[in-house]
Design an enzyme around this catalytic site. Sequence first.
Site, short mmCIF file in Angstrom:
data_model
loop_
_atom_site.label_atom_id
_atom_site.label_comp_id
_atom_site.label_asym_id
_atom_site.label_seq_id
_atom_site.Cartn_x
_atom_site.Cartn_y
_atom_site.Cartn_z
N THR A 122 55.43 42.14 87.14
CA THR A 122 54.89 43.74 87.37
C THR A 122 53.88 43.42 87.70
O THR A 122 53.41 42.15 88.25
CB THR A 122 54.79 44.29 86.32
N CYS A 123 52.43 44.46 88.48
CA CYS A 123 51.32 44.33 88.92
C CYS A 123 50.19 44.50 88.19
O CYS A 123 49.54 43.56 87.43
CB CYS A 123 51.38 45.86 89.08
N ASP A 162 54.89 53.06 78.61
CA ASP A 162 55.43 52.77 79.78
C ASP A 162 56.79 53.23 80.35
O ASP A 162 58.00 52.14 80.01
CB ASP A 162 54.66 51.66 80.98
N GLY A 203 45.68 58.56 100.97
CA GLY A 203 44.90 57.52 99.98
C GLY A 203 45.48 56.54 98.88
O GLY A 203 46.39 56.84 97.99
N GLY A 207 44.24 54.12 96.30
CA GLY A 207 44.26 53.26 95.78
C GLY A 207 44.82 52.96 94.74
O GLY A 207 46.04 52.90 94.63
#
Length: 418
Positions: free
Chosen positions: A50-51, A114, A189, A191
Amino acid sequence: MKDFKAIRLSYKNTPLEVRGKLSLSQDDCEQLLKTYQKDQRLNELLFVSTCNRTEAYYMADEDISDSLIKDICSIKNIKGAEANKYFESVCDPKDVQNHLFRVAMGLESQVVGDIQISSQVKRAYQWTADHEMAGPYLHRLMHTIFNANKRVQIETEFRDGAASVSYAAVEMLDELTSDINDPKILVVGLGEIGTDAVRNLQNTDISDVTIMNRTFKVAEELASETGYKTRPFEELWKAAKEADVIISSLPIADYFNKENISSLDILAFKCFMDLSVPRSVAEDVEDIPGVIVYTVDDINARADKALEKRINAIPQVEAIIECSLSEFNKRTQEMEFSPIIKGLKNTLEEIRGKEVQKYEDQLSSKEKKQVEKITKNLLNKIMKVPVLQLKATASVNKKEGQKMGKIITDLFDIDVEK
């Protein structure tokens, strides 16, 4: 039985930039699984990426972590020296089991509990199964994890509410737009928090999502991943006029202000969710009729309540993991020695049957039944002693249990391959 091992890196010890370089896509995972299909050193392999983490779990007699890291680096075009600093090799099966459980439950996530991680682990397992790299051990372990996950969902508050700002924003957005037919969402945006919000939107029924970023390539890459639309940043005000909800994580103070928002000719309703610090949606925007503004503080308050619930539920989750692992290892141990136990029973049954057969002609029908019953009961009582001793020894010391199993196998000439 071969040992369960792993390599792993995560946000706890690896910078975001490095994690991004070593993050494995579905294609990467499937290519690696194909590479190891004919590798005689292992026969079960699972990649979870995953990230926030990149991990590989495998069944093998030897530690092949160097080989796995090398192949991951090769597929990602990264020098091994850069990855070796962060990858940890774990060869204690109990540690590896427990870690995979904790990852799948969300205990090891940046956002405790999560809910996305359990789906990501399921997908990883599906890829492994599709490439026939999940054997009896991984199949049983993964289904034990999925059952534990259900218990966590039903029995605890560990998954209640949104515990991250980005997820809390999306949860709030879903509620706000429940009465709007096909709501239009604009995310400006991209980010880390804006990107998380876009990914979290995939867990809702909302489909009309447009994403924008000043660097168009970043928006294009995320649009490709999620299937959402993107538009050049120069079209921001046109897109803002069309949107029902605007999620902003622009790093520009008061970018959205009363003057430029008033020019949008708001007729009914428009909601701004400002995830930026400092605010990218100016305070005076709230004075415009029909405009609702939620700041990061509003959203944080919602997330903090959920996070408190989840943290309080951690002992319950850990108890479920402990119980599940205990049952799994008990069943695994029994299955490991079942060929020996079955072989011993067959050998003793063969001896019993031959001995009874010698006296069949001297016995009446009634006597035969009595002899059958008595000798079978006797066999079962004799079997009980070595079986219980074998299981008890193995539960204390696996290697001693294996030695005892070998002694029984040699003593009774049992072919466990049958």
